[in-house]
Design a protein around this motif. Structure first.
Motif, PDB file in Angstrom:
ATOM      1  N   ALA A 204       0.830  -1.205   0.000  1.00 18.83           N
ATOM      2  CA  ALA A 204       0.000   0.000   0.000  1.00 18.83           C
ATOM      3  C   ALA A 204       0.866   1.257   0.000  1.00 18.83           C
ATOM      4  O   ALA A 204       0.601   2.211  -0.751  1.00 18.83           O
ATOM      5  CB  ALA A 204      -0.924  -0.003   1.220  1.00 18.83           C
ATOM      6  N   ARG A 205       1.895   1.280   0.819  1.00 22.55           N
ATOM      7  CA  ARG A 205       2.753   2.471   0.939  1.00 22.55           C
ATOM      8  C   ARG A 205       3.480   2.771  -0.366  1.00 22.55           C
ATOM      9  O   ARG A 205       3.689   3.936  -0.726  1.00 22.55           O
ATOM     10  CB  ARG A 205       3.768   2.262   2.073  1.00 22.55           C
ATOM     11  CG  ARG A 205       4.718   3.444   2.309  1.00 22.55           C
ATOM     12  CD  ARG A 205       3.980   4.604   2.938  1.00 22.55           C
ATOM     13  NE  ARG A 205       4.857   5.740   3.141  1.00 22.55           N
ATOM     14  CZ  ARG A 205       5.026   6.732   2.253  1.00 22.55           C
ATOM     15  NH1 ARG A 205       4.392   6.681   1.088  1.00 22.55           N
ATOM     16  NH2 ARG A 205       5.824   7.743   2.506  1.00 22.55           N
ATOM     17  N   SER A 206       3.871   1.732  -1.087  1.00 21.49           N
ATOM     18  CA  SER A 206       4.615   1.936  -2.335  1.00 21.49           C
ATOM     19  C   SER A 206       3.706   2.196  -3.522  1.00 21.49           C
ATOM     20  O   SER A 206       4.175   2.638  -4.572  1.00 21.49           O
ATOM     21  CB  SER A 206       5.485   0.703  -2.629  1.00 21.49           C
ATOM     22  OG  SER A 206       4.687  -0.455  -2.776  1.00 21.49           O
ATOM     23  N   THR A 207       2.397   1.935  -3.375  1.00 21.64           N
ATOM     24  CA  THR A 207       1.455   2.065  -4.488  1.00 21.64           C
ATOM     25  C   THR A 207       0.574   3.305  -4.355  1.00 21.64           C
ATOM     26  O   THR A 207       0.373   4.040  -5.329  1.00 21.64           O
ATOM     27  CB  THR A 207       0.566   0.817  -4.579  1.00 21.64           C
ATOM     28  OG1 THR A 207       1.391  -0.343  -4.697  1.00 21.64           O
ATOM     29  CG2 THR A 207      -0.358   0.908  -5.779  1.00 21.64           C
ATOM     30  N   ALA A 213      -6.369   4.906  -4.747  1.00 21.33           N
ATOM     31  CA  ALA A 213      -6.694   3.608  -4.175  1.00 21.33           C
ATOM     32  C   ALA A 213      -6.032   2.496  -4.984  1.00 21.33           C
ATOM     33  O   ALA A 213      -5.740   2.652  -6.171  1.00 21.33           O
ATOM     34  CB  ALA A 213      -8.206   3.413  -4.144  1.00 21.33           C
ATOM     35  N   LEU A 214      -5.782   1.378  -4.332  1.00 19.48           N
ATOM     36  CA  LEU A 214      -5.290   0.178  -4.993  1.00 19.48           C
ATOM     37  C   LEU A 214      -6.433  -0.824  -5.041  1.00 19.48           C
ATOM     38  O   LEU A 214      -7.000  -1.187  -4.007  1.00 19.48           O
ATOM     39  CB  LEU A 214      -4.104  -0.412  -4.230  1.00 19.48           C
ATOM     40  CG  LEU A 214      -3.642  -1.809  -4.676  1.00 19.48           C
ATOM     41  CD1 LEU A 214      -3.123  -1.759  -6.113  1.00 19.48           C
ATOM     42  CD2 LEU A 214      -2.593  -2.361  -3.733  1.00 19.48           C
ATOM     43  N   ILE A 277      -9.461  -3.880  -2.019  1.00 23.19           N
ATOM     44  CA  ILE A 277      -9.411  -2.434  -2.244  1.00 23.19           C
ATOM     45  C   ILE A 277      -8.728  -1.799  -1.044  1.00 23.19           C
ATOM     46  O   ILE A 277      -9.149  -2.008   0.098  1.00 23.19           O
ATOM     47  CB  ILE A 277     -10.820  -1.837  -2.434  1.00 23.19           C
ATOM     48  CG1 ILE A 277     -11.534  -2.506  -3.607  1.00 23.19           C
ATOM     49  CG2 ILE A 277     -10.728  -0.326  -2.648  1.00 23.19           C
ATOM     50  CD1 ILE A 277     -12.981  -2.061  -3.776  1.00 23.19           C
ATOM     51  N   ILE A 278      -7.663  -1.073  -1.305  1.00 23.91           N
ATOM     52  CA  ILE A 278      -6.915  -0.405  -0.236  1.00 23.91           C
ATOM     53  C   ILE A 278      -6.944   1.099  -0.479  1.00 23.91           C
ATOM     54  O   ILE A 278      -6.621   1.567  -1.580  1.00 23.91           O
ATOM     55  CB  ILE A 278      -5.456  -0.897  -0.174  1.00 23.91           C
ATOM     56  CG1 ILE A 278      -5.413  -2.408   0.084  1.00 23.91           C
ATOM     57  CG2 ILE A 278      -4.675  -0.162   0.907  1.00 23.91           C
ATOM     58  CD1 ILE A 278      -4.017  -2.981   0.101  1.00 23.91           C
ATOM     59  N   THR A 279      -7.339   1.829   0.523  1.00 25.31           N
ATOM     60  CA  THR A 279      -7.369   3.289   0.437  1.00 25.31           C
ATOM     61  C   THR A 279      -6.622   3.875   1.623  1.00 25.31           C
ATOM     62  O   THR A 279      -6.563   3.273   2.702  1.00 25.31           O
ATOM     63  CB  THR A 279      -8.823   3.812   0.449  1.00 25.31           C
ATOM     64  OG1 THR A 279      -9.505   3.279   1.590  1.00 25.31           O
ATOM     65  CG2 THR A 279      -9.555   3.403  -0.810  1.00 25.31           C
ATOM     66  N   ARG A 280      -6.050   5.034   1.415  1.00 18.01           N
ATOM     67  CA  ARG A 280      -5.344   5.704   2.500  1.00 18.01           C
ATOM     68  C   ARG A 280      -6.346   6.342   3.450  1.00 18.01           C
ATOM     69  O   ARG A 280      -7.334   6.941   3.013  1.00 18.01           O
ATOM     70  CB  ARG A 280      -4.390   6.776   1.950  1.00 18.01           C
ATOM     71  CG  ARG A 280      -3.476   7.368   3.029  1.00 18.01           C
ATOM     72  CD  ARG A 280      -2.366   8.209   2.426  1.00 18.01           C
ATOM     73  NE  ARG A 280      -1.526   8.767   3.477  1.00 18.01           N
ATOM     74  CZ  ARG A 280      -0.458   8.165   3.981  1.00 18.01           C
ATOM     75  NH1 ARG A 280      -0.112   6.978   3.514  1.00 18.01           N
ATOM     76  NH2 ARG A 280       0.247   8.718   4.925  1.00 18.01           N
ATOM     77  N   ARG A 281      -6.105   6.201   4.722  1.00 16.86           N
ATOM     78  CA  ARG A 281      -6.982   6.805   5.718  1.00 16.86           C
ATOM     79  C   ARG A 281      -6.849   8.326   5.653  1.00 16.86           C
ATOM     80  O   ARG A 281      -5.747   8.850   5.414  1.00 16.86           O
ATOM     81  CB  ARG A 281      -6.611   6.331   7.124  1.00 16.86           C
ATOM     82  CG  ARG A 281      -6.730   4.835   7.338  1.00 16.86           C
ATOM     83  CD  ARG A 281      -6.405   4.486   8.786  1.00 16.86           C
ATOM     84  NE  ARG A 281      -6.222   3.058   8.955  1.00 16.86           N
ATOM     85  CZ  ARG A 281      -7.210   2.189   9.169  1.00 16.86           C
ATOM     86  NH1 ARG A 281      -8.456   2.638   9.232  1.00 16.86           N
ATOM     87  NH2 ARG A 281      -6.972   0.896   9.327  1.00 16.86           N
ATOM     88  N   PRO A 282      -7.927   9.051   5.880  1.00 15.60           N
ATOM     89  CA  PRO A 282      -7.816  10.511   5.896  1.00 15.60           C
ATOM     90  C   PRO A 282      -6.930  10.976   7.039  1.00 15.60           C
ATOM     91  O   PRO A 282      -6.858  10.340   8.095  1.00 15.60           O
ATOM     92  CB  PRO A 282      -9.267  10.983   6.084  1.00 15.60           C
ATOM     93  CG  PRO A 282     -10.056   9.785   6.474  1.00 15.60           C
ATOM     94  CD  PRO A 282      -9.286   8.567   6.098  1.00 15.60           C
TER      95      PRO A 282
END
Length: 295
Positions: A204-207, A213-214, A277-282
């Motif tokens: 997740a950190r690298s994408t 979102a991934l 599905i991976i999304t960054r937290r606000p």
């Protein structure tokens, strides 16, 4: 007569680490390490249309995700030097005490034994990849550490005391950090995660660098994580991780299609397709200031 040298003359230390833990982006994105605490004796392989990785074990097995802590620590020392404008070389000397403090390991005799085993695996594991580093590619195999030594001093009663760890970083990773500068910081709680959660965080950190979102098929994600067991086992692990929602900085969702009917003449129902599905937290909102207009 042998002169007793002060500590500073015996070892020119690169530690302690004063900045954040960092990692090289390719090592985050792709499965170079075994997801195991115990010795993993089988080769690892990963291949797509663009990327190929082959990892061969040493007599002590493939370097693990926990051995990777040492590589991250070295990369962090190097990145910190580069930020400060200091010269860098492939040789690094640091204390086990600082390494353990950064990674959260205890300072027991067992930790020192594990350190020696990890260094041996990092030096013995053989890696071949078509990923270029610093504008150059390599054919053949390399090891994460081309040298790894534990340097001791003798006390007056003859007991050995570990003074420093001396390693030489491989050309491939040294070039990547020095020239590509694709080095990303890690969450402070990374070392508290289990092996699968660590890999999920790294992918997740690298994408999701720019906040995108991934969305990825479960089987493809299993391969990128480096999970070696069956897809069904990975699906179960992902359900639990999604339910616990403890991956730092990122929210993971497992989307599963309904089970499909089994083929004619078979029992049961076949598991439906699934995707992650991976999304960054606000970012958390700033704390309100106590200083009002009339303060």
């Amino acid at each position: 007569m042998v002169r007793s040298l002060p500590q500073g003359e015996l070892f020119q230390l690169d530690s302690p680490l004063t900045g954040e833990i960092r990692g090289e982006r390719s090592l985050m994105a792709f499965p170079f390490f075994a997801l195991s605490k115990n010795a993993w004796m089988k080769p690892l392989a990963y291949a797509t249309s663009d990327v190929s990785i082959e990892v061969r074990p040493s007599a002590r097995g493939v370097a693990t995700i926990y051995d990777k802590e040492i590589v991250l620590y070295i990369a962090s020392l190097m990145a910190s030097k580069l930020e400060q404008g200091l010269p860098v070389a492939q040789d690094f000397v640091f204390t086990a005490h600082d390494l353990f403090s950064v990674t959260g390991a205890n300072h027991s005799a067992r930790s020192y034994t594990r350190l020696a085993d990890a260094l041996e695996r990092l030096q013995g594991t053989q890696i071949r990849t078509n990923i270029e580093a610093g504008g150059e590619g390599e054919d053949g195999f390399f090891s994460w550490l081309s040298e790894a030594r534990l340097q001791y001093a003798r006390s007056r009663n003859g007991d050995k005391r570990l003074k420093a760890v001396k390693v030489r970083l491989c050309d491939w990773l040294f070039r990547a950090i020095l020239r590509d500068r694709q080095v990303l910081d890690y969450a402070a709680t990374y070392f508290q995660l289990g092996p699968i959660e660590r890999r999920i965080y790294e992918v997740a950190r690298s994408t999701c660098v720019e906040g995108e979102a991934l969305e990825i098929d479960l089987q493809t994600f299993r391969l990128q994580i480096g999970f070696q067991n069956h897809l069904a086992n990975f699906r179960m692990a992902m359900r639990q991780i999604a339910a616990e929602d403890t991956v730092p900085d990122y929210h993971l969702q497992l989307v599963e299609a309904p089970p499909a009917p089994g083929a004619a003449g078979t029992k049961g129902r076949k598991a439906g397709r699934a995707k992650v599905i991976i999304t960054r937290r606000p970012e958390p909102l700033p704390e309100p200031s106590d200083d009002g207009p009339g303060a």
